[in-house]
Scaffold this active site. Structure first.
Site, mmCIF file in Angstrom:
data_model
loop_
_atom_site.group_PDB
_atom_site.id
_atom_site.type_symbol
_atom_site.label_atom_id
_atom_site.label_comp_id
_atom_site.label_asym_id
_atom_site.label_seq_id
_atom_site.Cartn_x
_atom_site.Cartn_y
_atom_site.Cartn_z
ATOM 1 N N LYS A 287 8.680 -6.500 16.748
ATOM 2 C CA LYS A 287 8.927 -5.179 16.170
ATOM 3 C C LYS A 287 9.056 -4.166 17.306
ATOM 4 O O LYS A 287 8.234 -4.124 18.212
ATOM 5 C CB LYS A 287 7.780 -4.802 15.240
ATOM 6 C CG LYS A 287 8.055 -3.591 14.361
ATOM 7 C CD LYS A 287 6.942 -3.392 13.339
ATOM 8 C CE LYS A 287 7.253 -2.231 12.413
ATOM 9 N NZ LYS A 287 6.164 -2.026 11.408
ATOM 10 N N GLU A 376 -1.705 -4.598 -4.067
ATOM 11 C CA GLU A 376 -2.260 -3.512 -4.863
ATOM 12 C C GLU A 376 -3.080 -4.018 -6.051
ATOM 13 O O GLU A 376 -4.138 -3.447 -6.369
ATOM 14 C CB GLU A 376 -1.137 -2.594 -5.354
ATOM 15 C CG GLU A 376 -0.461 -1.784 -4.262
ATOM 16 C CD GLU A 376 0.663 -2.535 -3.572
ATOM 17 O OE1 GLU A 376 1.259 -1.975 -2.639
ATOM 18 O OE2 GLU A 376 0.941 -3.696 -3.973
ATOM 19 N N ARG A 404 2.176 -0.605 -9.276
ATOM 20 C CA ARG A 404 2.200 -2.061 -9.217
ATOM 21 C C ARG A 404 0.900 -2.676 -9.730
ATOM 22 O O ARG A 404 0.822 -3.881 -9.926
ATOM 23 C CB ARG A 404 2.457 -2.518 -7.779
ATOM 24 C CG ARG A 404 3.572 -1.769 -7.081
ATOM 25 C CD ARG A 404 3.873 -2.314 -5.709
ATOM 26 N NE ARG A 404 4.824 -3.430 -5.812
ATOM 27 C CZ ARG A 404 5.174 -4.190 -4.783
ATOM 28 N NH1 ARG A 404 4.642 -3.989 -3.599
ATOM 29 N NH2 ARG A 404 6.047 -5.161 -4.939
#
Length: 642
Positions: A287, A376, A404
């Site tokens: 990244k 979640e 969610r």
């Protein structure tokens, strides 16, 4: 600063142009694409490190596959900047995340190359599988590819999708973009050798030939193919431990391979394109690749804002006077302050410790402040489990991400009346991230659930008071505290915390004829508007309701008896929200009043700055002042003629 594309990149208007390049030119193109992303984001802002890490992967995918006929699904979309640039949006890329400009995420209405709209994580495998199943049903030779990061792979939905994919014959490729840690850290020559074998046309032709030959044996096709499959899985399992999880789900596993070796990627994807059925390619990337500072501190450079690309200096606004803190930082410091006095307090967040500022507590109390990954649903239910044992849990989830876990809020928390404290960060409009991240619906979807307390602070002091109240022993209900993205209004925010009687509001100002009832941070817009209209002879009352559930009915009785005109203001959807709750009260008690509801309209709101979006939706200070003047036009007319 004039931003120019490199020699090769400026000739790429679509993937068709990309395919005209020789494979030996792709390395230069990747360098130019990476530099262009750095140039644009440093000047115009946006997400940064994620897209740098997949430059080679993005280029290889569009080089090998016939997009948009072949379906390419990105997970989340932070990593899709290169994809946008290569698919005809290079000239407009500087408008990325700006009002009226390109979305920061893939968006179906924006381009035919954006096959699926994404903003929340872990949806790519399900979407790509659905596309692959449809292609097979229609008899189309259409390939489907899902690109999912290792962080997104932590979510249960990704495993649900893989579990389903493994029992289909859908032609879907899952690319695991692993930019953190390999599933199996033993990455070396043996793994490279395994990849070379399992992705080679010769190997796969041999395996298919073996399957066909075994199928001709008299013992039965099902038996022999099952044996062949078990043989392959056993061999790969002995050689490559990392393949076991995916192979157990019936996904043919390939990799890991270097995600920055463009030649290797092109060769591998070309081979995999001809292998039927569900499969997974494990790609190792860095990244922030190509920008040293981003490689070193990936969290900081996820979305750094504007910066000097040479020195790496991130530009910060300078102020002569102290500025209010972000609401998230008030939460972070306050939960630590409370936890130091109450040893039963826990903090839970699904993969957003920095964004929510729970990291402040995590650094001091790692056993009691926990990041559970992009989960979640699990975050809510593990909080419920802790609450059954007497813990006071602050479950911090962005408002749009809480959508969610709605079933868990109802089933695992509310029905059982467990005192979990839900701190909904980024409630209301969030700005440049746009509709996938706007916290527009939580007031409406939370206030309809029995046993829940739903509140919103107008400022930092009120946030601290609500948090203090929520962790008291006498607070036995689930408790929602919603607050917006960005700064509050109090530079001197660290006030003494006081308990608030649940379901009580505050009368900030008495008025005549008309009153503004506000919920949460927009109360500051209302206060400004009320000051503005005094020059027109309008003396508006102002009430900070604080709670949408339970409503302060005593205060509402007082308001409806005193005022004949009422404006409600909220940073949630007007459909089913705070204003609707006030109308329900008015109807139930047979009051008569002229009521205007200001908030987020019943439509999808696109991206832009918070100021731009508040203005568009009609509940910034100027809009509230305009409504006050409109409802009191007789008073305004008299004032103007005096």
């Amino acid at each position: 600063m004039e931003i120019k594309q490199g020699q090769l990149l400026q000739g790429i208007g679509s993937p068709a142009d990309l395919k005209k390049l020789g494979k030996e030119q792709l390395h230069q193109l990747c360098d130019e694409l990476r530099q262009y992303i750095i140039d644009v984001v440093s000047v115009h802002g946006g997400h940064f490190a994620a897209s740098l890490g997949v430059v080679e992967l993005t280029t290889a995918l569009h080089y090998v596959y016939n997009t948009p006929y072949d379906q390419l699904v990105w997970d989340v979309g932070h990593q899709a900047y290169g994809h946008k640039i290569l698919t005809g949006r290079m000239d407009n890329f500087a408008t990325n995340r700006k009002y009226g400009g390109l979305s920061g995420f893939p968006k179906r209405s924006e381009s035919e190359y954006d096959t699926f709209g994404v903003g929340h994580s872990s949806t790519s495998i399900s979407a790509a599988l659905g596309m692959a199943m449809a292609a097979k049903y229609k008899g189309e030779d259409r390939k489907s590819v899902a690109v999912i990061g290792d962080g997104s792979m932590t979510a249960g939905m990704a495993f649900e999708a893989m579990n389903h994919a493994g029992v289909t014959d859908a032609d879907v490729l899952i690319i695991l973009n692993d930019n953190c840690m390999s599933i199996d850290p033993n990455v070396g020559a043996l793994k490279e050798y395994l990849t070379d074998i399992t992705t080679s046309p010769a190997y796969n032709k041999l395996k298919d030939d073996v399957w066909k030959a075994l199928g001709k044996l008299p013992v039965g096709k099902n038996f022999t193919r099952e044996m062949a499959s078990k043989l392959e899985h056993s061999i790969k399992g002995m050689v490559s431990k990392s393949s076991n999880l995916f192979e157990a789900l019936n996904l043919r596993y390939f990799g890991p391979i270097d995600g920055h070796n463009i030649t290797k990627l092109v060769d591998t994807l070309s081979d995999l394109k001809n292998i039927p059925g569900p499969k997974i390619l494990h790609v190792i990337t860095v990244k922030g690749k190509g920008y040293a500072l981003a490689e070193k501190d990936q969290t900081k450079w996820h979305a750094p804002g504007l910066f000097d690309k040479i020195t790496g200096e991130i530009y910060k606004k300078s102020f002569d006077t102290p500025q209010p803190p972000k609401y998230q930082d008030v939460f972070g410091h306050t939960i630590l302050e409370l936890a130091e006095k109450n040893d039963r307090i826990f903090g839970i967040t699904p993969a957003m410790p920095s964004g929510s500022s729970l990291k402040i507590m995590m650094d001091k109390m790692p056993q009691r402040a926990i990041d559970v990954g992009i989960c979640e649903q699990h975050a809510v239910t593990v909080s419920a489990g802790l609450a059954t044992q007497g813990m006071k849990v602050f479950c911090n989830i962005y408002s749009s991400f809480m959508q969610r876990a709605y079933d868990q809020v109802v089933h695992d928390v509310a029905i059982q009346k467990l005192p979990v404290v839900f701190c909904l960060d980024r409630a209301g409009l969030v700005g440049e991230d746009g509709p996938t991240h706007h916290g527009a619906y939580d007031i409406a979807y939370m206030r309809c659930i029995p046993n829940l307390v739903v509140s919103a602070p107008m400022n930092e002091s009120e946030l601290r008071n609500l948090m203090y109240t929520a962790q008291l022993d006498e607070t036995e209900h689930p408790f929602v505290i919603r607050y917006p993205r960005g700064e509050g209004v109090m530079p001197e925010w660290k006030t003494e915390m006081k308990a608030i009687t649940v379901g009580t509001g505050r009368r900030l100002k008495e008025g005549e004829e008309i009153a503004v009832l506000s919920l949460g941070h927009p109360g500051n817009f209302a206060a400004s508007a009320i000051r503005e209209v005094r020059q027109y002879g309008i003396n508006a009352g102002h009430y900070d309701m604080r709670f949408v559930k339970p409503l302060d009915e005593a205060m509402l009785h007082e308001i409806f008896k005193r005022y004949r005109k009422i404006i409600t203001v909220e940073d949630g959807t007007i459909t089913g929200g705070f204003g609707s709750a006030v109308l329900e009260f008015m109807s139930a008690h047979n009051y008569q009043a002229q009521v205007r509801i200001l908030g987020i309209p019943d439509r999808i709101v696109e991206h832009g700055t918070l100021k731009e979006l508040h203005r568009e939706c009609g509940f910034d200070a100027n809009a509230i002042a305009d409504v006050l003047k409109e409802m009191m036009k007789e008073k305004v007319s008299v004032s103007l003629h005096q």
